[in-house]
Design a protein around this motif. Structure first.
Motif, short mmCIF file in Angstrom:
data_model
loop_
_atom_site.label_atom_id
_atom_site.label_comp_id
_atom_site.label_asym_id
_atom_site.label_seq_id
_atom_site.Cartn_x
_atom_site.Cartn_y
_atom_site.Cartn_z
N ALA A 215 0.78 -1.03 -0.01
CA ALA A 215 -0.04 -0.04 -0.11
C ALA A 215 0.85 1.21 0.06
CB ALA A 215 -0.95 -0.11 1.03
N GLY A 216 1.99 1.18 0.56
CA GLY A 216 2.86 2.42 0.74
C GLY A 216 3.26 3.01 -0.53
N TYR B 187 -16.34 -0.64 -0.08
CA TYR B 187 -15.68 -0.85 -1.56
C TYR B 187 -15.93 0.13 -2.60
CZ TYR B 187 -12.84 -4.67 -0.10
OH TYR B 187 -11.60 -5.44 0.54
N GLU C 130 -8.88 -16.17 3.55
CA GLU C 130 -8.98 -16.77 2.13
C GLU C 130 -7.94 -17.02 1.53
OE1 GLU C 130 -13.12 -15.17 0.14
OE2 GLU C 130 -11.94 -13.45 0.64
N MET C 131 -7.89 -18.10 0.73
CA MET C 131 -6.61 -18.45 -0.18
C MET C 131 -6.50 -17.53 -1.13
SD MET C 131 -5.90 -21.15 1.37
CE MET C 131 -4.75 -22.01 0.50
N LEU C 132 -5.08 -17.26 -1.48
CA LEU C 132 -4.88 -16.38 -2.43
C LEU C 132 -4.94 -17.00 -4.03
CD1 LEU C 132 -3.40 -14.98 -0.11
CD2 LEU C 132 -1.75 -14.16 -1.66
N GLY D 239 7.19 -0.34 0.24
CA GLY D 239 5.96 0.16 0.94
C GLY D 239 5.00 -0.79 1.36
N SER E 62 4.07 -3.34 4.93
CA SER E 62 4.55 -3.40 6.35
C SER E 62 5.21 -4.76 6.53
CB SER E 62 3.32 -3.29 7.01
OG SER E 62 2.23 -4.07 6.73
N VAL F 149 1.63 -9.26 6.45
CA VAL F 149 0.38 -10.17 5.84
C VAL F 149 1.13 -11.40 5.11
CG1 VAL F 149 -1.57 -10.23 4.68
CG2 VAL F 149 -1.05 -8.37 6.09
N VAL G 81 12.36 -0.84 0.66
CA VAL G 81 12.02 0.82 0.45
C VAL G 81 11.09 1.18 1.09
CG1 VAL G 81 11.66 2.64 -1.04
CG2 VAL G 81 13.21 0.81 -1.97
N VAL H 100 9.29 4.25 4.37
CA VAL H 100 9.61 5.42 5.28
C VAL H 100 9.98 4.88 6.56
CG1 VAL H 100 7.81 7.01 4.18
CG2 VAL H 100 6.96 5.40 5.79
N GLU H 101 9.71 3.77 6.85
CA GLU H 101 10.00 3.52 8.44
C GLU H 101 10.56 1.80 8.44
OE1 GLU H 101 6.53 4.40 10.42
OE2 GLU H 101 5.48 2.41 10.32
N THR I 6 10.56 -2.02 9.11
CA THR I 6 9.52 -3.16 9.51
C THR I 6 10.06 -4.51 9.68
OG1 THR I 6 9.84 -4.21 6.93
CG2 THR I 6 8.38 -2.35 7.20
#
Ligand code: BJW
Ligand code: ZN
Length: 257
Positions: free
Chosen positions: A26-27, A69, A164-166, A188, A190, A193, A213, A215-216, A218
């Motif tokens: 998401a980052g 959504y 759920e399965m991917l 980007g 965390s 997951v 890469v 900003v903080e 992980t």
């Protein structure tokens, strides 16, 4: 971070590489205006993932989940790829085998011009039937009654919720690309997951140079060979610039190798 703080060893490693993975979260879309899930301003600070991003949550309150959504669909249709997405798309042309593995559902990598994209968690532009799996590309009218498939099943966004399965083939391709990667960039995310969080570890175990890469820091940071701290929309274009400058230098015969 300035362009000179990017280690020369990373540029050299990238220059020799053929198989490169850009694994994004998401980052990378934050600078486009898409909120992240965790961290500062994250969606999960205000909303409960088990209510909005799980099958149980959907079954309990499908209207709420649809509303959420629809809201995100509207937002994502209004935003544009940022320099981070564009840098990744430009990098693709430099490697015979470059893959984008993304946890994002916003479609911004494709809009930036990347062509080899593995979407681990689906795509918000699609819907599917819970029961028969039939895909529905059309928009769902938020004011209409809850949408149902011809088979009677409920229609839902084609994204992957907790528990759920991917999608099997996409996940397998992502593991294969990670195992083969010479350089793996985690951008980007965390990195919490699963199973997406395992991909950089698989790559590192197989000898890839692991670059993060963010900003903080992980949980991945202690494992990474290189941690580039800052915004992906700033760092990735700098990395591309350094990489392309080095390539030009070598073509001009000024390089040492
Ligand atoms: C920047 C930046 C800038 C900000 N520049 N950086 C224990 C109990 C129960 C379950 C589990 C368990 N252990 C493992 C599980 C399984 C679970 C899981 O991993 N849970 C953990 C949270 C503990 N995983 C699953 O359930 C997955 N399925 C599965 O494993 O199936 C088998 C199984 C089933 C049941 C039990 C066990 C196994 C499915 C996961 C699906 C995730 N779905 C979501 C929603 C997708 C649809 C949607 O978007 O609506 O996916 S949740 C959400 O998290 C979304 C994201 O793709 C995903 C990852 O988030 P991401 O991308 O990392 O974003 P953030 O916000 O977390 O981080 C942003 C980062 O960017 C931060 O680090 C910032 O610092 C940084 N940043 N601006 C650079 N400008
Ligand atoms: Zn159906």
């Amino acid at each position: 971070m300035t362009i000179n703080e990017i280690p020369q060893s990373l540029i050299d490693r990238l220059r020799r590489a053929r198989r490169v993975v850009f694994a994004t979260g998401a980052g990378i879309s934050a600078e486009s205006g898409v909120p992240t899930f965790r961290g500062e301003g994250g969606i999960w600070n205000k909303m409960r993932p088990e209510e909005l991003a799980s099958v149980d949550g959907f079954m309990r309150n499908p209207n709420l989940v649809w509303e959420w959504y629809q809201h995100r669909r509207d937002l994502m249709s209004k935003v544009a790829p940022n320099p981070g997405h564009h840098a990744i798309a430009a990098f693709e042309k430099h490697f015979p085998d470059a893959v984008v593995i993304t946890q994002n559902i916003d479609g911004l990598h494709r809009r930036a011009g990347s062509t080899r994209i593995l979407e681990l968690h689906g795509n918000i532009s699609r819907n599917k039937c819970f029961d028969c799996g039939r895909l529905y590309e059309r928009e769902i009218d938020p004011d209409a009654e809850l949408p149902h498939c011809g088979c009677g099943g409920m229609i839902r966004p084609d994204v992957v919720w907790f528990g759920e399965m991917l999608p099997h083939d996409i996940l397998q391709a992502a593991f294969e690309a990670s195992e083969a990667a010479e350089v793996f960039l985690s951008v980007g995310t965390s990195a919490v997951v699963q199973p997406a969080a395992s991909l950089p570890l698989v790559a590192a175990r197989r000898g890839a140079c692991l670059v993060e890469v963010n900003v903080e820091p992980t949980p991945l940071t202690p494992v990474a060979d290189v941690f580039l701290q800052g915004k992906s929309g700033e760092i990735l274009p700098l990395l591309l610039e350094r990489f392309e400058a080095r390539k030009r230098q070598i073509v001009a015969g000024d390089g040492t190798t």
